[in-house]
Design a protein around this motif. Structure first.
Motif, mmCIF file in Angstrom:
data_model
loop_
_atom_site.group_PDB
_atom_site.id
_atom_site.type_symbol
_atom_site.label_atom_id
_atom_site.label_comp_id
_atom_site.label_asym_id
_atom_site.label_seq_id
_atom_site.Cartn_x
_atom_site.Cartn_y
_atom_site.Cartn_z
ATOM 1 N N ASP A 167 5.610 22.798 15.630
ATOM 2 C CA ASP A 167 5.371 24.186 16.048
ATOM 3 C C ASP A 167 4.969 25.066 14.873
ATOM 4 O OD1 ASP A 167 5.998 23.483 18.628
ATOM 5 O OD2 ASP A 167 8.062 24.229 18.541
ATOM 6 N N GLU A 168 5.552 24.809 13.709
ATOM 7 C CA GLU A 168 5.296 25.630 12.523
ATOM 8 C C GLU A 168 4.149 25.090 11.683
ATOM 9 O OE1 GLU A 168 6.592 28.464 11.936
ATOM 10 O OE2 GLU A 168 8.128 28.442 13.499
ATOM 11 N N LYS A 169 3.484 24.026 12.182
ATOM 12 C CA LYS A 169 2.375 23.396 11.429
ATOM 13 C C LYS A 169 2.847 23.006 10.032
ATOM 14 C CE LYS A 169 -0.315 24.618 14.876
ATOM 15 N NZ LYS A 169 0.689 25.365 15.666
ATOM 16 N N PHE A 170 4.050 22.436 9.957
ATOM 17 C CA PHE A 170 4.697 22.097 8.689
ATOM 18 C C PHE A 170 4.917 20.594 8.671
ATOM 19 C CE2 PHE A 170 7.691 22.714 5.215
ATOM 20 C CZ PHE A 170 7.303 23.933 4.675
ATOM 21 N N ASN A 171 4.109 19.858 7.860
ATOM 22 C CA ASN A 171 4.266 18.407 7.873
ATOM 23 C C ASN A 171 5.382 17.973 6.922
ATOM 24 O OD1 ASN A 171 3.142 17.921 5.176
ATOM 25 N ND2 ASN A 171 1.164 18.477 6.089
ATOM 26 N N ILE A 172 5.753 16.718 7.017
ATOM 27 C CA ILE A 172 6.890 16.205 6.252
ATOM 28 C C ILE A 172 6.609 16.233 4.751
ATOM 29 C CG2 ILE A 172 8.337 14.173 5.815
ATOM 30 C CD1 ILE A 172 8.096 13.467 8.736
ATOM 31 N N ASN A 173 5.356 15.989 4.366
ATOM 32 C CA ASN A 173 5.011 16.039 2.943
ATOM 33 C C ASN A 173 5.225 17.445 2.366
ATOM 34 O OD1 ASN A 173 4.279 13.346 2.756
ATOM 35 N ND2 ASN A 173 2.164 13.730 3.362
ATOM 36 N N ASP A 174 4.824 18.460 3.148
ATOM 37 C CA ASP A 174 5.054 19.844 2.716
ATOM 38 C C ASP A 174 6.546 20.119 2.584
ATOM 39 O OD1 ASP A 174 2.355 20.376 2.684
ATOM 40 O OD2 ASP A 174 2.318 21.148 4.740
ATOM 41 N N LEU A 175 7.314 19.633 3.527
ATOM 42 C CA LEU A 175 8.755 19.846 3.509
ATOM 43 C C LEU A 175 9.385 19.180 2.290
ATOM 44 C CD1 LEU A 175 11.329 20.886 4.878
ATOM 45 C CD2 LEU A 175 11.392 18.770 6.210
ATOM 46 N N ASP B 292 18.334 20.153 10.848
ATOM 47 C CA ASP B 292 19.554 20.619 11.510
ATOM 48 C C ASP B 292 20.623 19.530 11.437
ATOM 49 O OD1 ASP B 292 21.439 21.913 12.987
ATOM 50 O OD2 ASP B 292 20.307 21.936 14.861
ATOM 51 N N LYS B 293 21.701 19.829 10.721
ATOM 52 C CA LYS B 293 22.811 18.883 10.545
ATOM 53 C C LYS B 293 22.324 17.549 9.975
ATOM 54 C CE LYS B 293 25.586 20.955 14.216
ATOM 55 N NZ LYS B 293 26.262 20.766 15.507
ATOM 56 N N GLY B 294 21.406 17.660 9.010
ATOM 57 C CA GLY B 294 20.915 16.475 8.318
ATOM 58 C C GLY B 294 19.784 15.744 9.005
ATOM 59 N N LYS B 295 19.331 16.234 10.178
ATOM 60 C CA LYS B 295 18.282 15.544 10.932
ATOM 61 C C LYS B 295 17.033 16.415 11.039
ATOM 62 C CE LYS B 295 21.389 12.715 13.749
ATOM 63 N NZ LYS B 295 21.778 12.329 15.125
ATOM 64 N N LEU B 296 15.877 15.784 10.825
ATOM 65 C CA LEU B 296 14.606 16.492 10.963
ATOM 66 C C LEU B 296 14.364 16.881 12.415
ATOM 67 C CD1 LEU B 296 12.244 14.341 8.720
ATOM 68 C CD2 LEU B 296 12.803 16.743 8.358
ATOM 69 N N ASP B 297 13.890 18.093 12.627
ATOM 70 C CA ASP B 297 13.493 18.537 13.953
ATOM 71 C C ASP B 297 11.971 18.485 14.019
ATOM 72 O OD1 ASP B 297 12.837 19.931 16.291
ATOM 73 O OD2 ASP B 297 14.696 21.110 16.185
ATOM 74 N N LEU B 298 11.439 17.376 14.527
ATOM 75 C CA LEU B 298 9.994 17.147 14.536
ATOM 76 C C LEU B 298 9.250 18.171 15.386
ATOM 77 C CD1 LEU B 298 9.886 13.245 14.763
ATOM 78 C CD2 LEU B 298 9.658 14.691 12.742
ATOM 79 N N LYS B 299 9.880 18.623 16.459
ATOM 80 C CA LYS B 299 9.240 19.614 17.334
ATOM 81 C C LYS B 299 9.040 20.928 16.579
ATOM 82 C CE LYS B 299 9.574 21.878 21.843
ATOM 83 N NZ LYS B 299 9.221 23.194 21.307
#
Length: 231
Positions: free
Chosen positions: A107-115, A96-103
């Motif tokens: 919640d979506e079981k989506f890790n940073i590597n997948d992203l 959101d606006k260039g910033k990761l939303d870790l929460k």
């Protein structure tokens, strides 16, 4: 053996018809409930195929029931936003606006590597290039880059190109498609003129000939396997 063959053909046709009636979405673009129905239909069809002791009607009735429920549910979702949100959920903004939303990632079981993998597949190699990343209800990731990284369009450059159109096949495997000639607003005399201009003796020598998206005449011969495009 013939009984197994007969049962398989019936169930195969029923599954194909069911998938066709469910719509044209690809498996990766299905909503969760649609994917669940597709898996259940395939399982229900496979059991009577493998075990002749199971009545074929025990496979047909559940498949038709699931198809009916899925169709009714799809119609209800068209009419009710609440039902659509309950069964399909809603898109989730992961960046959101260039910033990761870790929460939201958690919640979506989506890790940073997948992203990062999803971003690379869409041509974005740095998180700093992305303004928004939205996880759609189908599981697909939509990416909106930062404005300064958005590709330049012809409109930005004030270029007014002609609109591309659907290609129209005129000859296929040596046979003229007269219906498409009418759609293209051409006639057989024009087609023969194009063939003469390209030193083509007969339509039988043409593998494919068409008007491409730019309105140009394209052809490929059978024997020499050559191709050309002319205006």
């Amino acid at each position: 053996m013939f009984i197994v063959l007969f049962r398989t053909i019936i169930l195969y046709l029923l599954v194909v018809i069911s998938m066709r009636l469910m719509g044209k979405k690809q498996i990766g673009e299905m909503e969760p409930f649609e994917l669940a129905v597709a898996i259940m239909i395939s399982e229900l069809a496979s059991l009577p195929m493998q075990d002749t002791r199971i009545s074929i009607i025990h496979g047909i009735i559940p498949i038709i029931t699931l198809l009916t429920l899925q169709t009714l549910l799809a119609l209800l979702q068209l009419k009710s936003e609440k039902i659509r949100l309950f069964f399909s959920g809603k898109p989730t903004i992961l960046i959101d606006k260039g910033k990761l939303d870790l929460k939201k990632l958690k919640d979506e079981k989506f890790n940073i590597n997948d992203l990062m993998e999803e971003l690379r597949m869409q041509g974005y190699y740095n998180l700093s290039d992305v303004e928004y990343a939205i996880l759609e209800t189908s599981g697909q990731l939509s990416v909106i880059p930062k404005t300064e990284l958005t590709p330049v369009t012809k409109t930005d450059l004030k270029i007014k190109p002609s609109q591309d159109v659907l290609p129209i096949t005129l000859i296929m495997d040596g046979k003229i498609n007269f219906k498409n000639l009418i759609i293209a607003k051409k006639d057989e005399a024009w087609l023969k003129q194009m063939m003469k201009k390209n030193s083509i003796v007969s339509t039988k020598n043409i593998l494919v000939a068409l008007l491409d998206s730019k309105g140009k005449f394209y052809y490929q011969l059978k024997e020499k396997n050559t191709q050309d495009v002319i205006k």
